[in-house]
Motif scaffolding. Structure first.
Motif, PDB file in Angstrom:
ATOM      1  N   GLN A   1       0.773  -1.066   0.114  1.00  0.00           N
ATOM      2  CA  GLN A   1      -0.007   0.094   0.210  1.00  0.00           C
ATOM      3  C   GLN A   1       0.994   1.105  -0.096  1.00  0.00           C
ATOM      4  O   GLN A   1       1.278   1.728   1.198  1.00  0.00           O
TER       5      GLN A   1
ATOM      6  N   HIS B   1      -6.924   2.030   2.958  1.00  0.00           N
ATOM      7  CA  HIS B   1      -7.921   1.212   2.634  1.00  0.00           C
ATOM      8  C   HIS B   1      -9.131   1.444   3.930  1.00  0.00           C
ATOM      9  O   HIS B   1      -8.576   2.208   4.682  1.00  0.00           O
TER      10      HIS B   1
ATOM     11  N   SER C   1     -10.233  -0.544   5.815  1.00  0.00           N
ATOM     12  CA  SER C   1      -9.895  -1.369   7.248  1.00  0.00           C
ATOM     13  C   SER C   1      -9.129  -0.286   8.227  1.00  0.00           C
ATOM     14  O   SER C   1      -9.622  -0.386   9.380  1.00  0.00           O
TER      15      SER C   1
ATOM     16  N   GLN D   1     -11.512   0.104  11.093  1.00  0.00           N
ATOM     17  CA  GLN D   1     -12.021  -0.778  11.864  1.00  0.00           C
ATOM     18  C   GLN D   1     -11.965  -0.678  13.485  1.00  0.00           C
ATOM     19  O   GLN D   1     -12.782  -0.830  14.238  1.00  0.00           O
TER      20      GLN D   1
ATOM     21  N   ARG E   1      -4.012   5.361  -3.065  1.00  0.00           N
ATOM     22  CA  ARG E   1      -2.478   4.685  -3.048  1.00  0.00           C
ATOM     23  C   ARG E   1      -1.816   5.199  -4.053  1.00  0.00           C
ATOM     24  O   ARG E   1      -2.446   5.577  -5.162  1.00  0.00           O
TER      25      ARG E   1
ATOM     26  N   GLN F   1     -13.709   1.617  -1.583  1.00  0.00           N
ATOM     27  CA  GLN F   1     -13.951   0.269  -0.857  1.00  0.00           C
ATOM     28  C   GLN F   1     -15.163   0.256  -0.129  1.00  0.00           C
ATOM     29  O   GLN F   1     -15.703   1.461   0.222  1.00  0.00           O
TER      30      GLN F   1
ATOM     31  N   GLU G   1     -15.996  -1.580   3.626  1.00  0.00           N
ATOM     32  CA  GLU G   1     -15.568  -2.477   4.359  1.00  0.00           C
ATOM     33  C   GLU G   1     -16.554  -2.926   5.177  1.00  0.00           C
ATOM     34  O   GLU G   1     -17.835  -2.093   5.483  1.00  0.00           O
TER      35      GLU G   1
ATOM     36  N   PHE H   1      -3.800 -11.294   4.832  1.00  0.00           N
ATOM     37  CA  PHE H   1      -3.946 -10.022   5.516  1.00  0.00           C
ATOM     38  C   PHE H   1      -3.668  -9.985   6.789  1.00  0.00           C
ATOM     39  O   PHE H   1      -4.166 -11.077   7.477  1.00  0.00           O
TER      40      PHE H   1
ATOM     41  N   PHE I   1      -4.502  -8.627   9.302  1.00  0.00           N
ATOM     42  CA  PHE I   1      -5.624  -8.254  10.394  1.00  0.00           C
ATOM     43  C   PHE I   1      -6.752  -9.368  10.290  1.00  0.00           C
ATOM     44  O   PHE I   1      -7.679  -9.267  10.760  1.00  0.00           O
ATOM     45  N   VAL I   2      -6.587 -10.303   9.507  1.00  0.00           N
ATOM     46  CA  VAL I   2      -7.415 -11.389   9.558  1.00  0.00           C
ATOM     47  C   VAL I   2      -6.655 -12.670   9.753  1.00  0.00           C
ATOM     48  O   VAL I   2      -5.523 -12.855   9.146  1.00  0.00           O
TER      49      VAL I   2
ATOM     50  N   PRO J   1     -11.622  -9.551  -0.706  1.00  0.00           N
ATOM     51  CA  PRO J   1     -10.745 -10.212   0.459  1.00  0.00           C
ATOM     52  C   PRO J   1     -11.696  -9.950   1.799  1.00  0.00           C
ATOM     53  O   PRO J   1     -12.141  -9.186   1.901  1.00  0.00           O
ATOM     54  N   CYS J   2     -11.383 -11.053   2.460  1.00  0.00           N
ATOM     55  CA  CYS J   2     -12.150 -11.183   3.696  1.00  0.00           C
ATOM     56  C   CYS J   2     -11.385 -12.026   4.726  1.00  0.00           C
ATOM     57  O   CYS J   2     -10.451 -12.696   4.342  1.00  0.00           O
ATOM     58  N   GLY J   3     -12.138 -12.383   5.830  1.00  0.00           N
ATOM     59  CA  GLY J   3     -11.463 -13.377   6.768  1.00  0.00           C
ATOM     60  C   GLY J   3     -11.850 -13.017   8.303  1.00  0.00           C
ATOM     61  O   GLY J   3     -12.903 -12.033   8.609  1.00  0.00           O
TER      62      GLY J   3
ATOM     63  N   ALA K   1     -14.459  -9.969   8.923  1.00  0.00           N
ATOM     64  CA  ALA K   1     -14.415  -8.482   8.154  1.00  0.00           C
ATOM     65  C   ALA K   1     -14.178  -8.810   6.666  1.00  0.00           C
ATOM     66  O   ALA K   1     -13.711  -9.761   6.234  1.00  0.00           O
ATOM     67  N   PHE K   2     -14.637  -7.834   5.848  1.00  0.00           N
ATOM     68  CA  PHE K   2     -14.594  -7.988   4.523  1.00  0.00           C
ATOM     69  C   PHE K   2     -14.094  -6.531   3.748  1.00  0.00           C
ATOM     70  O   PHE K   2     -14.572  -5.532   4.335  1.00  0.00           O
ATOM     71  N   GLY K   3     -13.348  -6.336   2.635  1.00  0.00           N
ATOM     72  CA  GLY K   3     -13.070  -5.401   2.137  1.00  0.00           C
ATOM     73  C   GLY K   3     -13.660  -5.389   0.644  1.00  0.00           C
ATOM     74  O   GLY K   3     -12.882  -5.793  -0.215  1.00  0.00           O
TER      75      GLY K   3
HETATM   76  N1  DAH Z   1      -8.031  -3.877   3.482  1.00  0.00           N
HETATM   77  C1  DAH Z   1      -7.371  -4.663   2.260  1.00  0.00           C
HETATM   78  C2  DAH Z   1      -6.959  -4.174   1.460  1.00  0.00           C
HETATM   79  O1  DAH Z   1      -7.161  -3.098   0.761  1.00  0.00           O
HETATM   80  C3  DAH Z   1      -8.565  -5.588   2.027  1.00  0.00           C
HETATM   81  C4  DAH Z   1      -9.125  -6.709   3.096  1.00  0.00           C
HETATM   82  C5  DAH Z   1      -8.745  -7.754   3.195  1.00  0.00           C
HETATM   83  C6  DAH Z   1     -10.098  -5.943   4.026  1.00  0.00           C
HETATM   84  C7  DAH Z   1      -8.999  -8.615   4.099  1.00  0.00           C
HETATM   85  C8  DAH Z   1     -10.706  -6.973   4.883  1.00  0.00           C
HETATM   86  C9  DAH Z   1     -10.214  -8.257   5.026  1.00  0.00           C
HETATM   87  O2  DAH Z   1     -11.473  -6.467   5.888  1.00  0.00           O
HETATM   88  O3  DAH Z   1     -10.686  -8.998   5.962  1.00  0.00           O
HETATM   89  O4  DAH Z   1      -5.888  -4.349   0.791  1.00  0.00           O
END
Ligand code: DAH
Length: 360
Positions: free
Chosen positions: A156, A170, A172, A175, A202, A216, A218, A256, A258-259, A290-292, A313-315
């Motif tokens: 990033q 992002h 995120s 969060q 970015r 995005q 989130e 990622f 954070f997940v 992406p998520c987790g 969480a997902f983005g």
């Molecule tokens: N924040 C990440 C990005 O922009 C994307 C992301 C990945 C968000 C996994 C999430 C996650 O909440 O669980 O590259």
């Protein structure tokens, strides 16, 4: 020689005044300054001038040459300005004094998609949160289990501002703030459910697929016993609503910080239905989100006990989703400010993937 150079300057001045396009100037440049041009002809004549007058005559010719060169530069600048103005008038003409009519405006395609996704999540009990575009290192990285010097930061390329602030890379980055805002829900026996759309920045080299400013969305959900099944359910429901058809999803491992575990959520290609086509690079799948499961360190940073609570969480890439939804092939359209392209999108103009495959 004096009369000749003066006559040449006069002739040039008359001709240049009549020029109406930069291409006319090029003709004049050849006529006066070219190898077989008028100035060169005077140079030839220098040979016939007696020795005592040569120096002065030479100076006069150089003066005339300089005069013509300067006039050409000035005229080109003037004509370029005029031509640009004409181009602007031809492409965008509007009258500021016209009364405003609601018929003339249109929503930006990303706004349309964002609103639609918001409605879907609102109906599933999520709140829609706002978050600033400027944040700091702690929220964007540290609180997300990305310490200083972690290689994940290289992904990033960040715009840093003075006073330790930065443009969020992002969504995120919100969060920690949102988890703190709603953590009392958990103590009262209610889940945290929130989505937070936003603009991210970015340092990217811009081309048809990359932008330095993109959207995005989130989403987070935290409660006791939240599992990957909840994540799959919410994503599948949301995407089926957005694309107005039953969507098949799959999870692949993705990293990622954070997940844990982290995933890439793919949807089965809407164009070929999974058989493989150019849109999905013959894989049958499109990478979408992406998520987790939220990392225990992220919950701890927000003051939430990771032994008791879990969450997902997902983005979601809103810009990418809008491209898929409307069949936009070039990401640059979104930030172009070009009303001719942007006003074409309405709620009803979503691409119907099955039609697109027939046309292709
Ligand atoms: N924040 C990440 C990005 O922009 C994307 C992301 C990945 C968000 C996994 C999430 C996650 O909440 O669980 O590259």
């Amino acid at each position: 020689m004096f009369e000749k150079t003066e006559a040449l300057k006069k002739l040039f001045t008359e001709k240049v005044a009549k020029a109406t396009a930069t291409s006319d100037i090029e003709q004049l440049r050849i006529e006066f300054l070219g190898k077989k041009g008028s100035v060169q002809a005077l140079m030839q004549e220098l040979r016939n001038v007696p020795n005592e007058g040569k120096k002065e005559a030479g100076q006069k010719i150089n003066e005339a040459k300089q005069y013509i060169e300067n006039a050409i530069t000035e005229k080109i600048a003037e004509l370029k300005k005029f031509e640009e103005q004409k181009l602007i008038e031809a492409t965008e003409s509007y009258d500021e004094s016209m009364p405003v009519s609601v018929d003339y405006g249109s929503y930006h395609p990303i706004t349309l998609v964002r609103r639609e996704v918001e409605q879907i999540f609102l109906s599933m009990g999520f709140s829609v949160e706002d978050y600033s575009e400027i944040t700091d290192d702690y929220n964007c990285f540290e609180a997300l289990n990305i310490p200083k010097h972690h290689p994940a930061r290289d992904m990033q390329d960040t715009y840093y501002l003075s006073s330790n602030q930065l443009l969020k890379t992002h969504t995120s980055a919100a969060q920690n703030t949102i988890l703190r805002k709603y953590k009392s829900n958990l103590e009262n026996g209610n889940p945290i459910r929130a989505i937070f759309p936003g603009r991210c920045f970015r340092n990217e080299k811009i081309d048809a697929c990359h932008e330095n400013t993109f959207f995005q969305m989130e989403g987070i959900m935290v409660d006791e016993n939240i599992s990957i099944s909840n994540l799959i359910y919410f994503m599948k429901t949301m995407l089926s609503e957005v694309f107005q058809k039953d969507i098949t999803v799959r999870l692949r491992p993705g990293f990622f910080p954070f997940v844990e575990p982290g995933f890439e959520l793919d949807i089965q290609c809407l164009i070929c239905g999974g058989d493989g086509c150019p849109s999905c690079k013959d894989s049958g799948w499109l990478e979408l989100c992406p998520c987790g499961m939220i990392h225990p360190n992220v919950l701890t940073a927000a003051g939430i006990d990771p032994e008791k609570y879990t969450g997902f969480a997902f983005g979601l890439g809103m810009t990418r989703l809008a491209m898929m939804r409307y069949g936009v092939k070039d990401i640059r359209v979104f930030n172009s400010g070009n009303l001719k392209s942007l006003s074409q999108f309405t709620e009803k103009s979503f691409t119907n993937p099955s039609n697109e495959s027939k046309e292709a």
